[in-house]
Design a protein around this motif. Structure first.
Motif, short mmCIF file in Angstrom:
data_model
loop_
_atom_site.label_atom_id
_atom_site.label_comp_id
_atom_site.label_asym_id
_atom_site.label_seq_id
_atom_site.Cartn_x
_atom_site.Cartn_y
_atom_site.Cartn_z
N GLN A 140 -11.70 29.87 10.78
CA GLN A 140 -12.27 29.86 11.97
C GLN A 140 -13.92 29.54 11.82
O GLN A 140 -14.48 28.89 12.62
CB GLN A 140 -12.31 31.48 13.22
N GLY A 141 -14.13 29.52 10.66
CA GLY A 141 -15.41 29.44 9.92
C GLY A 141 -16.62 31.19 10.67
O GLY A 141 -18.16 31.27 11.01
N HIS A 142 -15.79 32.31 11.68
CA HIS A 142 -16.44 33.02 11.91
C HIS A 142 -15.58 34.47 12.31
O HIS A 142 -14.28 34.01 12.21
CB HIS A 142 -17.24 33.00 12.55
N MET A 183 -16.16 35.07 20.23
CA MET A 183 -17.65 34.37 19.55
C MET A 183 -17.88 36.15 19.43
O MET A 183 -18.69 36.10 20.88
CB MET A 183 -18.36 32.83 20.42
N SER A 239 -17.63 31.54 3.58
CA SER A 239 -17.39 31.25 5.48
C SER A 239 -17.50 31.06 6.62
O SER A 239 -16.93 30.53 7.43
CB SER A 239 -16.09 31.73 4.71
N GLY A 240 -18.43 32.37 6.43
CA GLY A 240 -19.03 32.22 7.78
C GLY A 240 -18.26 33.53 8.38
O GLY A 240 -18.26 34.51 8.58
#
Lengths: 446, 252
Positions: free
Chosen positions: B135-137, B1, B179-180
């Motif tokens: 994943q959104g990132h 992250m 979507s990030g």
């Protein structure tokens, strides 16, 4: 998808937000989400970093669980739904002569969040953290079952301080504190430097139930670490006689101010924070005893300004809170000295003595000194500076508070939380497929 | 992250021997990235490069990757995600640069290189984007080039592949909006390095380190496009307006 951040407003990620209204709805959502990116409970979003975010997955907004509480005055216990805020609870309990066992620097946290982060307050040196007062909690686990746990269960202590990664807390019963009035009897004094601060706190903190030191980090040289100590107890009826008219238990806090929706970036800079710090220190009395204060100014001064985190502008803020054991005062001096010479902007720097911790395996507090800083995320060189502090803290046998963290490394957490493996074993047994996940857990590989 | 201060934890470099790619990875590791996967043809990366990253504190994995075989690209992304967990930064840094004269002589080689420089990035980019979206990132770093901003006679085969890539990256970035996940488009000028050895540097040429530094800064600030050096942006605003009759006569 909804973009979520923590209170520090850094590193946003999107998640599907669900608003369960009951334990059964929570259980149904858990069963639906066993594959993919998992799910996580979120309360009022007061954790500073990514603890209540789950990128690409599902986040349960537990404030949708209807606030509810029942007071058992015989046992001195309250049972509340996990989505109930301490604000709601205090509004209900204080006029009835009861106080929450532990409150952090804001009332706007949920009961579920208070347990998941095992929050502490100004009474830690006497009363330990929130988890120490929990008699039982109801947890929806990864298999969708609803389990009632008590301090005899390992999963209970994996959940206290477990950052929501063992399941969704839906209800809890905890002990409360009887009070005679809604006021605090407070002693305020100023210290010249850090050594005097440490000496005074060490010598006399035990006389008070609640203590904290606010450090003026902008002061340098011989005045480095000068502080305002605020220490007090719940006022008795005797204490407020002639001071408070009417019902001594009356409690009706109001939010007087709100931060504007948009604030220019860089508003909190060396000049403004320096000026604020100088005024705060300057206006504090050299020594004043027996001051009668309300709950908000004593416990939650920042709650008077709604959305104060917006004052840090679009870059957001980083909160850095660590604890080092007693005997590691040199580490504390080194950190405060470095912040002071490097003129790092920290709006509110707070020092506190911790007492014994709870058996929570990932619980943060341990006997020692804890220091909390609020720093604008855009300060140049901040990443490297905080990494250096991480090393000093871990070397001294201390650790960082997960509910505040937004930037440390998996390695520093693995070294500084000695019971992490034990916690993982219990978590893995309760959640073998990794249903409960958060950005924090991914970042720190919990 | 990605953390609050812009540091990331995991990096996948496709084209694991790329000089620019490795320079970016080294900087990310220095800033806190702890797990790296280098995807290179034959699964081989020089030991000294692996050592360098390990000394900086990263856990380094190597996997076989062939840019010219798009049917394998999804597998490589899946392997990386299985080993590293969430992919915070994906850098497709592979590419080939032949001379225009050679391409003129051998159209088949030209087509093959375009397939790598454009087609390979399309398959690898889409496979990576799928994972990042889930994943959104995460950020996909696309190494475009000013050669594709306005294609020049002197290297139009290479330039047209880069033009295609740049357009692909813009479209993909828009598709990922919300979507990030994100795309960072890097538009360097002439980069003095192993890939351009023996060539005379063009005006406003930069070194590999400058490109890597600019990418790091752009990742931190979450920029969408970065030109290296930055003054190429206004320069190309003008060059895009030049009449074709003049542009055609550009010496290189």
């Amino acid at each position: 998808m909804t973009l979520l951040t923590g209170w520090g407003r850094t590193a946003p990620t999107p998640a599907t937000l669900a608003r369960p209204r009951s334990a059964d709805e929570v259980a149904a959502l858990v069963k639906e989400n066993t594959a993919g990116r998992g799910l996580l409970a979120r309360g009022l979003g007061r954790a500073y970093g990514d603890a209540a975010q789950n990128a690409g997955g599902t986040v349960l907004d537990c404030t949708a669980l209807p606030p509810s509480w029942t007071l058992d005055p015989e046992a001195g216990e309250v049972t509340a739904s996990a989505g109930t805020s301490l604000h709601d609870l205090m509004n209900a309990l204080v006029p009835r002569g009861w106080f929450v066992p532990v409150t952090p620097g804001t009332r706007y946290v949920t009961v579920g969040g208070a347990i998941a982060a095992d929050v502490h307050g100004k009474n830690h040196h006497v009363d330990s953290s929130f988890g120490a007062h929990v008699r039982s909690l109801t947890l929806v686990t990864a298999d969708g079952s609803v389990r009632v746990l008590g301090p005899a269960d390992d999963l209970f202590w994996a959940t206290v301080g477990g950052m929501g990664l063992t399941g969704v807390i839906v209800e809890a019963t905890f002990a409360c504190v009887p009070i005679e009035t809604s006021r605090m009897r407070v002693d305020v004094e100023r210290t010249r430097d850090l050594d005097e601060t440490l000496d005074v706190m060490t010598a006399t903190d035990d006389r008070y139930r609640y203590t904290v030191a606010w450090i003026d980090l902008m002061a340098r040289g011989g005045r480095t670490g000068r502080s305002v100590l605020t220490r007090g107890d719940h006022a008795t009826r005797e204490d407020v006689r002639g001071v408070v008219r009417g019902d001594p238990l009356a409690f009706a806090p109001r939010q007087r101010l709100a931060a504007p929706p948009w604030v220019p970036d860089g508003l909190l800079n060396r000049a403004t924070v320096g000026a604020f710090n100088a005024v705060w220190y300057g206006k504090a009395p050299k020594a004043r005893r027996g001051l009668i204060q309300g709950v908000t100014p004593f416990f939650h001064p920042l709650d008077a300004v709604a959305g104060w985190n917006r004052m840090y502008g679009s870059g957001g803020l980083v909160q850095y809170q660590f604890v080092v054991p007693f005997g590691a005062e040199d580490t504390l001096r080194r950190v405060v000295g470095t912040l002071s010479t490097r003129r790092v902007v920290s709006f509110l720097t707070v020092l506190k003595r911790f007492g014994v911790g709870t058996p929570g395996m990932l619980s943060f507090p341990m006997p020692g000194w804890t220091l909390a800083l609020d720093i604008p995320a855009g300060v140049p060189g901040l990443a490297g500076l905080l990494r250096t502090f991480d090393d000093w803290v871990v070397e001294a046998g201390g650790r960082l508070y997960l509910a505040k963290d937004s930037r440390t490394s998996a390695a520093s957490v693995a070294t500084s939380y000695p019971r992490l493996e034990e916690w993982r074993a219990i978590r893995d047994a309760a959640d073998p497929d990794g249903v409960f996940r958060s950005d924090l857990a991914r970042r720190l590989r919990l | 992250m990605r953390n609050a201060l812009g540091s990331v934890d995991t990096v996948l470099l496709l084209g694991g021997r790329s000089e620019i790619g490795l320079a970016i990875v080294a900087r990310l590791v220095r800033d806190g990235a702890s797990r790296v996967m280098l995807a290179a043809r034959g699964g081989t990366v020089p030991d000294e490069e692996l050592e360098r990253l390990r000394r900086l504190g990263a856990e380094v994995h190597v996997v076989d990757f062939d840019a010219s075989r798009p049917e394998t690209h999804q597998d490589v992304i899946d392997t990386a995600a299985a080993k590293l967990g969430d992919l915070d930064v994906v850098i497709p840094a592979f590419g080939v640069l032949g001379s225009q004269a050679a391409y003129d002589r051998d159209p088949e080689v030209a087509a093959r290189d375009v397939a790598v420089n454009f087609g390979g990035h399309v398959s690898a980019g889409l496979a990576a984007a799928r994972r990042l979206r889930e994943q959104g990132h995460g950020t996909l770093v696309v190494l475009s080039s000013v050669a594709g901003v306005r294609v020049r006679r002197a290297n139009f085969v290479y330039g047209s592949a880069k033009a295609g890539l740049d357009g692909f990256a813009q479209g993909l970035g828009d598709a990922l909006h919300g979507s990030g996940a994100r795309v960072l488009i890097v538009r360097p000028g002439f980069v003095i390095g192993r890939m351009t050895e023996g060539m005379t540097p063009a005006p406003m040429a930069v070194g590999v380190d400058e490109v890597a530094d600019a990418v790091i800064e752009a990742l931190r600030s979450r920029a969408r496009v970065v030109w290296v050096p930055a003054r190429l942006r206004p320069a190309f605003t003008v060059m895009r307006l030049l009449p074709q009759a003049i542009w055609r006569r550009m010496p290189r």
